[in-house]
Motif scaffolding. Structure first.
Motif, PDB file in Angstrom:
ATOM      1  N   TYR A  20       0.814  -1.222   0.000  1.00  0.00           N
ATOM      2  CA  TYR A  20       0.000   0.000   0.000  1.00  0.00           C
ATOM      3  C   TYR A  20       0.843   1.266   0.000  1.00  0.00           C
ATOM      4  O   TYR A  20       0.656   2.145  -0.844  1.00  0.00           O
ATOM      5  N   GLU A  21       1.748   1.404   0.951  1.00  0.00           N
ATOM      6  CA  GLU A  21       2.443   2.678   1.106  1.00  0.00           C
ATOM      7  C   GLU A  21       3.302   3.000  -0.114  1.00  0.00           C
ATOM      8  O   GLU A  21       3.379   4.151  -0.550  1.00  0.00           O
ATOM      9  N   ARG A  22       3.940   1.984  -0.675  1.00  0.00           N
ATOM     10  CA  ARG A  22       4.769   2.223  -1.868  1.00  0.00           C
ATOM     11  C   ARG A  22       3.903   2.673  -3.037  1.00  0.00           C
ATOM     12  O   ARG A  22       4.279   3.603  -3.764  1.00  0.00           O
ATOM     13  N   PHE A  23       2.750   2.040  -3.234  1.00  0.00           N
ATOM     14  CA  PHE A  23       1.896   2.433  -4.350  1.00  0.00           C
ATOM     15  C   PHE A  23       1.245   3.785  -4.099  1.00  0.00           C
ATOM     16  O   PHE A  23       1.169   4.618  -5.009  1.00  0.00           O
ATOM     17  N   TYR A  24       0.789   4.009  -2.878  1.00  0.00           N
ATOM     18  CA  TYR A  24       0.162   5.299  -2.551  1.00  0.00           C
ATOM     19  C   TYR A  24       1.146   6.442  -2.832  1.00  0.00           C
ATOM     20  O   TYR A  24       0.782   7.446  -3.471  1.00  0.00           O
ATOM     21  N   LEU A  25       2.374   6.322  -2.374  1.00  0.00           N
ATOM     22  CA  LEU A  25       3.341   7.394  -2.585  1.00  0.00           C
ATOM     23  C   LEU A  25       3.765   7.514  -4.046  1.00  0.00           C
ATOM     24  O   LEU A  25       4.156   8.595  -4.494  1.00  0.00           O
ATOM     25  N   ASN A  82       7.443   7.583   3.868  1.00  0.00           N
ATOM     26  CA  ASN A  82       6.539   7.370   4.996  1.00  0.00           C
ATOM     27  C   ASN A  82       5.399   8.374   4.902  1.00  0.00           C
ATOM     28  O   ASN A  82       5.629   9.556   4.619  1.00  0.00           O
ATOM     29  N   ILE A  83       4.163   7.929   5.149  1.00  0.00           N
ATOM     30  CA  ILE A  83       3.015   8.828   5.010  1.00  0.00           C
ATOM     31  C   ILE A  83       2.586   9.453   6.337  1.00  0.00           C
ATOM     32  O   ILE A  83       1.591  10.183   6.380  1.00  0.00           O
ATOM     33  N   LYS A  84       3.332   9.213   7.415  1.00  0.00           N
ATOM     34  CA  LYS A  84       2.965   9.802   8.703  1.00  0.00           C
ATOM     35  C   LYS A  84       3.267  11.291   8.726  1.00  0.00           C
ATOM     36  O   LYS A  84       4.346  11.731   8.337  1.00  0.00           O
ATOM     37  N   LEU A  85       2.289  12.073   9.217  1.00  0.00           N
ATOM     38  CA  LEU A  85       2.463  13.510   9.363  1.00  0.00           C
ATOM     39  C   LEU A  85       2.645  13.915  10.820  1.00  0.00           C
ATOM     40  O   LEU A  85       3.013  15.045  11.119  1.00  0.00           O
ATOM     41  N   GLY A  86       2.363  13.001  11.716  1.00  0.00           N
ATOM     42  CA  GLY A  86       2.459  13.269  13.148  1.00  0.00           C
ATOM     43  C   GLY A  86       2.136  12.006  13.911  1.00  0.00           C
ATOM     44  O   GLY A  86       2.100  10.907  13.356  1.00  0.00           O
ATOM     45  N   VAL A  87       1.863  12.173  15.199  1.00  0.00           N
ATOM     46  CA  VAL A  87       1.604  11.015  16.051  1.00  0.00           C
ATOM     47  C   VAL A  87       0.368  10.254  15.591  1.00  0.00           C
ATOM     48  O   VAL A  87       0.351   9.027  15.542  1.00  0.00           O
ATOM     49  N   LEU A 101      -1.754  11.401  12.767  1.00  0.00           N
ATOM     50  CA  LEU A 101      -2.237  11.821  11.459  1.00  0.00           C
ATOM     51  C   LEU A 101      -1.333  11.284  10.359  1.00  0.00           C
ATOM     52  O   LEU A 101      -0.112  11.236  10.503  1.00  0.00           O
ATOM     53  N   LYS A 102      -1.955  10.903   9.254  1.00  0.00           N
ATOM     54  CA  LYS A 102      -1.230  10.413   8.097  1.00  0.00           C
ATOM     55  C   LYS A 102      -1.697  11.167   6.854  1.00  0.00           C
ATOM     56  O   LYS A 102      -2.798  11.708   6.821  1.00  0.00           O
ATOM     57  N   LEU A 103      -0.855  11.153   5.847  1.00  0.00           N
ATOM     58  CA  LEU A 103      -1.175  11.868   4.617  1.00  0.00           C
ATOM     59  C   LEU A 103      -2.465  11.365   3.994  1.00  0.00           C
ATOM     60  O   LEU A 103      -3.257  12.149   3.455  1.00  0.00           O
ATOM     61  N   ASP A 104      -2.704  10.053   4.071  1.00  0.00           N
ATOM     62  CA  ASP A 104      -3.913   9.516   3.444  1.00  0.00           C
ATOM     63  C   ASP A 104      -5.189   9.804   4.210  1.00  0.00           C
ATOM     64  O   ASP A 104      -6.276   9.446   3.773  1.00  0.00           O
ATOM     65  N   HIS A 105      -5.084  10.468   5.380  1.00  0.00           N
ATOM     66  CA  HIS A 105      -6.285  11.012   6.012  1.00  0.00           C
ATOM     67  C   HIS A 105      -6.807  12.219   5.233  1.00  0.00           C
ATOM     68  O   HIS A 105      -7.992  12.538   5.288  1.00  0.00           O
ATOM     69  N   PHE A 106      -5.923  12.886   4.515  1.00  0.00           N
ATOM     70  CA  PHE A 106      -6.277  14.141   3.842  1.00  0.00           C
ATOM     71  C   PHE A 106      -6.324  14.003   2.324  1.00  0.00           C
ATOM     72  O   PHE A 106      -7.073  14.731   1.661  1.00  0.00           O
ATOM     73  N   LEU A 107      -5.522  13.108   1.772  1.00  0.00           N
ATOM     74  CA  LEU A 107      -5.545  12.854   0.337  1.00  0.00           C
ATOM     75  C   LEU A 107      -5.951  11.401   0.125  1.00  0.00           C
ATOM     76  O   LEU A 107      -5.182  10.477   0.435  1.00  0.00           O
ATOM     77  N   ARG A 108      -7.149  11.195  -0.399  1.00  0.00           N
ATOM     78  CA  ARG A 108      -7.663   9.843  -0.633  1.00  0.00           C
ATOM     79  C   ARG A 108      -7.443   9.466  -2.096  1.00  0.00           C
ATOM     80  O   ARG A 108      -7.814  10.214  -2.999  1.00  0.00           O
ATOM     81  N   VAL A 109      -6.872   8.303  -2.308  1.00  0.00           N
ATOM     82  CA  VAL A 109      -6.632   7.808  -3.661  1.00  0.00           C
ATOM     83  C   VAL A 109      -7.668   6.739  -3.991  1.00  0.00           C
ATOM     84  O   VAL A 109      -7.817   5.763  -3.248  1.00  0.00           O
ATOM     85  N   SER A 110      -8.372   6.921  -5.099  1.00  0.00           N
ATOM     86  CA  SER A 110      -9.306   5.917  -5.613  1.00  0.00           C
ATOM     87  C   SER A 110      -8.837   5.474  -6.992  1.00  0.00           C
ATOM     88  O   SER A 110      -8.171   6.237  -7.705  1.00  0.00           O
ATOM     89  N   ASP A 133     -14.231  17.262  11.316  1.00  0.00           N
ATOM     90  CA  ASP A 133     -14.049  16.487  12.525  1.00  0.00           C
ATOM     91  C   ASP A 133     -12.903  15.501  12.361  1.00  0.00           C
ATOM     92  O   ASP A 133     -12.811  14.796  11.348  1.00  0.00           O
ATOM     93  N   LEU A 134     -12.014  15.409  13.348  1.00  0.00           N
ATOM     94  CA  LEU A 134     -10.836  14.568  13.246  1.00  0.00           C
ATOM     95  C   LEU A 134     -11.207  13.100  13.098  1.00  0.00           C
ATOM     96  O   LEU A 134     -10.591  12.371  12.308  1.00  0.00           O
ATOM     97  N   HIS A 135     -12.207  12.659  13.812  1.00  0.00           N
ATOM     98  CA  HIS A 135     -12.646  11.267  13.695  1.00  0.00           C
ATOM     99  C   HIS A 135     -13.170  10.987  12.289  1.00  0.00           C
ATOM    100  O   HIS A 135     -12.865   9.945  11.698  1.00  0.00           O
ATOM    101  N   ALA A 136     -13.943  11.938  11.750  1.00  0.00           N
ATOM    102  CA  ALA A 136     -14.469  11.772  10.394  1.00  0.00           C
ATOM    103  C   ALA A 136     -13.338  11.760   9.365  1.00  0.00           C
ATOM    104  O   ALA A 136     -13.381  11.010   8.379  1.00  0.00           O
ATOM    105  N   VAL A 137     -12.320  12.576   9.587  1.00  0.00           N
ATOM    106  CA  VAL A 137     -11.165  12.601   8.681  1.00  0.00           C
ATOM    107  C   VAL A 137     -10.500  11.231   8.634  1.00  0.00           C
ATOM    108  O   VAL A 137     -10.134  10.724   7.567  1.00  0.00           O
ATOM    109  N   ARG A 138     -10.375  10.595   9.792  1.00  0.00           N
ATOM    110  CA  ARG A 138      -9.672   9.306   9.857  1.00  0.00           C
ATOM    111  C   ARG A 138     -10.498   8.158   9.289  1.00  0.00           C
ATOM    112  O   ARG A 138      -9.951   7.207   8.727  1.00  0.00           O
ATOM    113  N   THR A 139     -11.807   8.229   9.464  1.00  0.00           N
ATOM    114  CA  THR A 139     -12.639   7.061   9.139  1.00  0.00           C
ATOM    115  C   THR A 139     -13.352   7.165   7.799  1.00  0.00           C
ATOM    116  O   THR A 139     -13.890   6.170   7.307  1.00  0.00           O
ATOM    117  N   HIS A 140     -13.387   8.343   7.189  1.00  0.00           N
ATOM    118  CA  HIS A 140     -14.101   8.512   5.916  1.00  0.00           C
ATOM    119  C   HIS A 140     -13.479   7.659   4.823  1.00  0.00           C
ATOM    120  O   HIS A 140     -12.263   7.477   4.754  1.00  0.00           O
TER     121      HIS A 140
END
Length: 264
Positions: free
Chosen positions: A100-105, A143-148, A150-159, A214-221
């Motif tokens: 996943y991470e290699r393809f996402y990036l 690495n897609i981690k932005l912090g403790v 949060l990750k990049l794919d919380h904000f940029l979704r790839v379909s 909402d942070l929870h919505a960002v993570r779970t959407h």
């Protein structure tokens, strides 16, 4: 020419770097055909034979080869061209050996390259300096981690969709040969939002910013056909091009060009 590499930020000699990976163009220039047909979807510009692989001095040899090519492009190229096992059913194809991470990036790197490019055909892609820098760091360290939490794919979704033609106007080989440069789609409503898209190897890839507050919505959407890292395989739904507005517009324009200017 020596200047600052856009990826490692070190002063080094730069290579002519491709926005869409070179291997994708190279495959289409086999069989003694050094040029491709470039089509601009408008009312007046005729199709043109072109080298059609836009590049400019962006990266040093180390970043080009060891980071972008070895880390992301070779693996993702093998995934998209069926060099790993593929299973099929009437609704989807399933790509095995999915990392996943290699393809996402890999996908994000194409968007980022378009955003930092100075070439005319990518001027519609502008993520802004701050976000470009966040993407650069993720691509550089792998690495897609932005912090403790949060990750990049919380904000940029790839379909991703495997493009088909249910009416058989275009054969599969033709669809797989198409390259659609990174572009932007701005929805007519706030709910539609904005997304970036491109097409390679018969796959239509969409990158959408999260609009959740909402942070929870960002993570779970989850977006339709979203690429996730849950399994070691990737299920990609089949989708007729007529059900993808951006792609329908492009292929309809391609048909009109063929009618007006001869067979492409």
């Amino acid at each position: 020419m020596s200047t600052v590499c856009k990826l490692c930020l070190k002063p080094k000699p730069l290579r002519d770097s491709h926005i869409i990976p070179r291997a994708i163009y190279r495959r289409r220039k086999r069989f003694g055909k050094p040029q491709l047909v470039a089509v601009t979807i408008d009312e007046s510009t005729p199709p043109d034979l072109s080298n059609c692989d836009p590049k400019e001095p962006l990266f040093c040899s180390s970043c080009e080869n060891e980071l972008l090519n070895n880390r992301y492009e070779r693996y993702s190229d093998s995934l998209l061209t069926g060099k790993f096992p593929v299973r099929k059913n009437p609704q989807e194809i399933i790509l095995e050996n999915f990392k996943y991470e290699r393809f996402y990036l890999y996908v994000i790197s194409i968007l980022w390259r378009a955003s930092i490019s100075s070439l005319d055909q990518f001027q519609g892609i502008n993520l802004g300096n701050d976000f470009n820098e966040k993407l650069r760091k993720c691509i550089f360290i792998g690495n897609i981690k932005l912090g403790v939490s949060l990750k990049l794919d919380h904000f940029l979704r790839v379909s991703m969709y495997r493009v088909t033609d249910e009416q058989n106007m275009f054969d599969t080989r033709f669809i797989k040969s198409l390259i659609l440069n990174p572009n932007v789609y701005r929805g007519k409503t706030k709910k539609e939002g904005m997304c970036y898209y491109f097409m390679i190897e018969g796959f239509f890839i969409v990158i959408r910013f999260s609009t959740k507050n909402d942070l929870h919505a960002v993570r779970t959407h989850r977006e339709p056909a979203q690429v996730t890292g849950v399994f070691n395989s990737l299920s990609v739904p089949l989708c007729d091009f007529r059900n993808i507005p951006q792609l329908e517009h492009s292929l309809t324009g391609l048909i009109l060009k063929a009618q007006n200017h001869g067979e492409l």
